[in-house]
Design a protein around this motif. Structure first.
Motif: not given
Length: 471
Positions: A180-181, A232-237, A240-242, A265-270
């Motif tokens: 859930d991104i 993989a999805f993970l909360d590296a930092d 509270g966001a994938m 939470a939103s989309l990943p950085q590009s």
């Protein structure tokens, strides 16, 4: 990563809320958990597995994707295998769990065959039944045609004969992940793209879940093109966001941080926030977990050696993800890796496999052993994917995981039994659109069995049964 034909070879957990302060309780009961069983499993003796597998499937095909999932809705997990790879089209198959065992032949197979890669499982449409997403590595014409992604939406306890949805745009894709991104309580879909033998690199992709469906075009793509073999999805930092991590071929492994945090939470950085240092990568599989117990997630990535890679497995320790460990045994065609507590001592051990090599286990004793303290009796077939689960439930118990939403890390492996609020269960994560306290009841085990998908035609998929005692 898949193996080419021999002819060509001779001519490849912790609760996280809005705060950035991690919680290191990822294995075993802790202050935020309540154990609902009568007792905990005793320490399991090492080694966890006998030196030979206790079960082998009898289906023909090139096994690639593997996962445990409750397909028929009876409360027990079934074994899902995807066949094909880049060798010969094959089906999606399910071995149903009955009385703590699975049959040698699959109980269900899809009607259509394809060059399936790896798979991801989860409830995509929110109907309470587990669905399956498969990577389609190459298309019907083999390497001359791209594949894509296919979604099998569970129809009340059985998968449909043919995919319910496929990507409109054809892409080369070997691995997929569900997570859930955007923290809206449903599962989104990420794809590791690219075919490194004959074709140019491609951007990695992400589709948002739109009412139980993935609409084209994808909502996100990486700025850079690459050959990515796993995601993989993970909360590296720990915000509270994938985030998304990719294991890559011929370029550094990369982490893309979420542009938001928590409920925002939103989309990943590009562009990637982290790339592994150095050159010569041949990434095959990525997994994550808190290996050193400092509360930050670490990455383990296998690098193959078929196309010039080092043939080793590396650990990158959070939060900076600097390489902190590398396997010191003989280089190999590294493939599947998995972080799981195999000796029930509260920390994560490492399982690693390769093509035509032995299963290897690196025990965590205040750090991973540099060389395996367990290897299987003989070289196994071509190991593609690992899937951990206590099949007979002999050492399983229920455990409550508590924390503030929207994102809660779960033990791995974990079978979710109940949640206090509606949400989404991905690989090791629960998400819900709330910042209030959340509770997830998991069925966990101190003695997980190991299923291995096998690419080698004529040899079956394998199951190593854990030798740990019942509680």
């Amino acid at each position: 990563m898949r193996a080419l034909p021999l002819l060509l070879l001779l001519a490849a957990g912790c609760p996280a809320g809005d705060s950035a302060t991690p919680d290191s309780d990822t294995q075993g009961p802790g202050p935020g958990d309540s154990d609902t069983g009568d007792s905990l499993p005793p320490d399991a003796a090492w080694p966890p597995y006998s030196r030979d597998p206790g079960w082998e499937s009898s289906d023909d095909g090139y096994g690639t994707g593997a996962a445990w999932a409750d397909i028929d809705g009876d409360g027990t997990l079934d074994l899902v295998i995807a066949y094909g790879n880049d060798m010969e089209p094959g089906p999606l198959a399910v071995h149903y769990s009955v009385d703590g065992a699975i049959a040698e032949r699959a109980d269900w197979t899809s009607e259509g065959d394809a060059y399936h890669g790896h798979i991801a499982v989860g409830d995509v449409d929110g109907d309470g039944f587990t669905d399956v997403v498969t990577a389609l590595f190459i298309g019907p014409a083999g390497f001359d045609s791209p594949g894509g992604l296919a979604l099998y939406l569970n129809e009340g306890g059985t998968l449909p004969d043919n995919p319910s949805w496929q990507t409109g745009e054809e892409i080369y894709c070997f691995s997929v992940a569900l997570g859930d991104i955007d923290n809206d309580g449903d599962l989104d879909l990420a794809a590791a793209t690219g075919e490194p033998y004959y074709h140019d690199p491609e951007p990695d992709l992400l589709w948002l879940n739109q009412g139980g469906w993935f609409d084209d075009p994808p909502a996100w793509q990486s700025q850079d093109a690459s050959w990515s073999m796993d995601v993989a999805f993970l909360d590296a930092d720990a915000d509270g966001a994938m985030d998304l991590v990719f294991a890559r071929q011929d370029s550094p492994h990369a982490l893309y941080l979420n542009q938001g945090s928590g409920l925002a939470a939103s989309l990943p950085q590009s562009s990637p926030a982290w790339e592994s240092e150095g050159t010569g990568y041949e990434g095959n599989t990525v997994d994550f977990g808190d290996v050193d117990g400092d509360g930050w997630l670490d990455l383990v990535i296998s690098d193959n050696m078929q196309l010039g890679g080092p043939g080793t497995v590396s650990l990158y320790s959070g939060p900076d993800l600097e390489r902190s460990w590398e396997s010191a045994d003989e280089p190999a065609y590294q493939s599947a890796v998995g972080l799981v507590d195999l000796d029930d001592d509260g920390d994560l051990d490492l399982a690693a496999g390769s093509w035509w090599g032995a299963l290897r286990l690196y025990r965590n004793r205040e750090g991973l052993d540099s060389e395996p303290s367990y290897t299987s009796a003989s070289a196994l077939p071509v190991m593609e994917a690992f899937a951990f689960h206590d099949l007979d439930g002999g050492s399983a118990w229920e455990r409550d995981i508590q924390g503030d939403g929207p994102l809660l890390a779960l033990p791995r492996p974990c079978q979710v039994v109940a949640t206090s609020v509606p949400g989404a269960v991905g690989d090791g994560w629960f998400s819900a659109p709330t910042d209030q306290p959340v509770q997830v009841t998991c069925r966990v085990s101190g003695a997980p069995d190991l299923a291995i998908s096998d690419w080698n035609f004529g040899r079956g998929n394998l199951l190593f049964e854990h030798q740990g005692e019942s509680p």
